[in-house]
Motif scaffolding. Sequence first.
Motif, PDB file in Angstrom:
ATOM      1  N   ALA A 130     -17.143  11.749   0.342  1.00 40.88           N
ATOM      2  CA  ALA A 130     -17.086  12.574  -0.865  1.00 40.88           C
ATOM      3  C   ALA A 130     -16.073  12.029  -1.864  1.00 40.88           C
ATOM      4  N   ALA A 131     -14.982  11.437  -1.345  1.00 41.96           N
ATOM      5  CA  ALA A 131     -13.936  10.902  -2.211  1.00 41.96           C
ATOM      6  C   ALA A 131     -14.185   9.449  -2.610  1.00 41.96           C
ATOM      7  N   LYS A 132     -15.311   8.898  -2.186  1.00 34.92           N
ATOM      8  CA  LYS A 132     -15.667   7.509  -2.500  1.00 34.92           C
ATOM      9  C   LYS A 132     -14.598   6.513  -2.015  1.00 34.92           C
ATOM     10  N   VAL A 133     -14.134   6.749  -0.797  1.00 36.58           N
ATOM     11  CA  VAL A 133     -13.180   5.837  -0.163  1.00 36.58           C
ATOM     12  C   VAL A 133     -13.837   4.479   0.042  1.00 36.58           C
ATOM     13  N   GLU A 134     -13.058   3.422  -0.078  1.00 37.59           N
ATOM     14  CA  GLU A 134     -13.592   2.062  -0.054  1.00 37.59           C
ATOM     15  C   GLU A 134     -13.725   1.468   1.339  1.00 37.59           C
ATOM     16  N   ARG A 135     -12.962   1.983   2.315  1.00 36.63           N
ATOM     17  CA  ARG A 135     -12.939   1.368   3.645  1.00 36.63           C
ATOM     18  C   ARG A 135     -12.377   2.353   4.662  1.00 36.63           C
ATOM     19  N   GLU A 164      -5.672  15.667  -3.414  1.00 32.52           N
ATOM     20  CA  GLU A 164      -4.368  15.637  -4.066  1.00 32.52           C
ATOM     21  C   GLU A 164      -4.070  14.316  -4.760  1.00 32.52           C
ATOM     22  N   GLN A 165      -4.614  13.226  -4.259  1.00 27.38           N
ATOM     23  CA  GLN A 165      -4.378  11.918  -4.847  1.00 27.38           C
ATOM     24  C   GLN A 165      -5.505  10.992  -4.429  1.00 27.38           C
ATOM     25  N   PRO A 166      -5.709   9.907  -5.171  1.00 22.87           N
ATOM     26  CA  PRO A 166      -6.766   8.971  -4.764  1.00 22.87           C
ATOM     27  C   PRO A 166      -6.448   8.341  -3.407  1.00 22.87           C
ATOM     28  N   ILE A 167      -7.413   8.359  -2.512  1.00 24.23           N
ATOM     29  CA  ILE A 167      -7.304   7.681  -1.220  1.00 24.23           C
ATOM     30  C   ILE A 167      -8.334   6.560  -1.214  1.00 24.23           C
ATOM     31  N   LEU A 212      -7.236  21.226   5.410  1.00 19.63           N
ATOM     32  CA  LEU A 212      -6.125  20.305   5.185  1.00 19.63           C
ATOM     33  C   LEU A 212      -6.637  18.919   4.797  1.00 19.63           C
ATOM     34  N   ILE A 213      -7.633  18.427   5.524  1.00 14.49           N
ATOM     35  CA  ILE A 213      -8.177  17.101   5.236  1.00 14.49           C
ATOM     36  C   ILE A 213      -8.757  17.061   3.826  1.00 14.49           C
ATOM     37  N   SER A 214      -9.492  18.091   3.455  1.00 17.73           N
ATOM     38  CA  SER A 214     -10.065  18.156   2.110  1.00 17.73           C
ATOM     39  C   SER A 214      -8.963  18.148   1.050  1.00 17.73           C
ATOM     40  N   ARG A 215      -7.896  18.884   1.318  1.00 20.83           N
ATOM     41  CA  ARG A 215      -6.792  18.931   0.356  1.00 20.83           C
ATOM     42  C   ARG A 215      -6.123  17.572   0.202  1.00 20.83           C
ATOM     43  N   HIS A 270       0.833  -1.202   0.000  1.00 20.12           N
ATOM     44  CA  HIS A 270       0.000   0.000   0.000  1.00 20.12           C
ATOM     45  C   HIS A 270       0.871   1.258   0.000  1.00 20.12           C
ATOM     46  N   GLY A 271       0.363   2.294  -0.638  1.00 19.71           N
ATOM     47  CA  GLY A 271       0.940   3.604  -0.441  1.00 19.71           C
ATOM     48  C   GLY A 271       0.361   4.204   0.820  1.00 19.71           C
ATOM     49  N   VAL A 272       1.194   4.774   1.668  1.00 22.09           N
ATOM     50  CA  VAL A 272       0.738   5.309   2.954  1.00 22.09           C
ATOM     51  C   VAL A 272       1.013   6.805   3.010  1.00 22.09           C
ATOM     52  N   VAL A 273      -0.044   7.571   3.247  1.00 24.62           N
ATOM     53  CA  VAL A 273       0.082   9.000   3.494  1.00 24.62           C
ATOM     54  C   VAL A 273      -0.086   9.205   4.989  1.00 24.62           C
TER      55      VAL A 273
END
Length: 323
Positions: A98-103, A56-59, A49-52, A25-28
């Motif tokens: 909003a970002a359609k996160v999977e989990r 900035e990239q798919p999460i 900050l959270i919105s940004r 996994h990529g970890v931010v």
Amino acid sequence: MNILLTGSSGWLGRHLAPLLKADGHGVVGLDVAPGTHTDVIGAVDDRALISRLFGEQPIHGVVHGAALHKPDIERFPKQRFIDVNVSGTLALLEEAVAAKVERFVFTSTTSLMISSAIREGRGDAAIWIDETLAPLAPRNIYGATKLAAERLCRLVHDEHGLPIVILRTSRFFPEEDDQAHLLSTSGENTKATELLNRRLTVEDAAEAHRVALARAPEIGFGIFIISAPTPFSPDEAGALKRDAANVVARHFPDAAGLFSRRGWQLPRSIDRIYDATLAERVLGFRCRTDFAALLETLRQDRPLPFKHDPSYVSPQAIAQRGP
């Protein structure tokens, strides 16, 4: 997957991030203080900050471990607990939707299950605690805000279908107990005995989060106690309260001798048991390190399987005191 890991500089985050990266996994990493696995310095209640971060990239997944904890009660006002533990969780949940996160995996605490009556040890038997315990009456701002955050998780799941797993972890902190001045045993001794009923290693805590992240879409929504499996059964609750050392000796005849060699004592009384059976049955997770494993390290004179570091300083305390 790209995973947003909050609390990446903390005790859990620094052990979990390498597991997630090893899985590919990529970890931010997000935290209020710098750390090896922290990419962004900031607070979870900074909505911009959270919105940004989500933009900035798919999460694809979130592991939300950042929080103010019980030791922070003396350092921060109640409003800051609400800001971080409640508003910060809501910000992450809404941005994840909003970002359609999977989990989404939320690090909660068994502390929210402990009322004043349990804390004070009322009654003549140990309290057997599983996920059915009710009503929940947290005794401090830490527990109250973590419970509020759990309920926001439930609400967002119900409204939007976001798969969410909540892990109510028992103790795995490395520092001294915040009631150490009231205890008659050393920090290592206390941690060792807590593996009987209310502790796990940080390595097991990290692995539980790894499993929860993988299983969240299948589970949908779930709340699980995560703690080392207890050797006791509910019918021993009365005896545990009256004479815990004798009950321990029935299960582990050489425990007293092994403890004595280190100058340790077995507990005289145990007032609560965290039952992690549901996590094993539904989540498919069981802690690798339990009290039996601890005794084996003592028999073989190997390093203890848990960390004890009275000098540990949390990221929140580091950020508060500044450079």
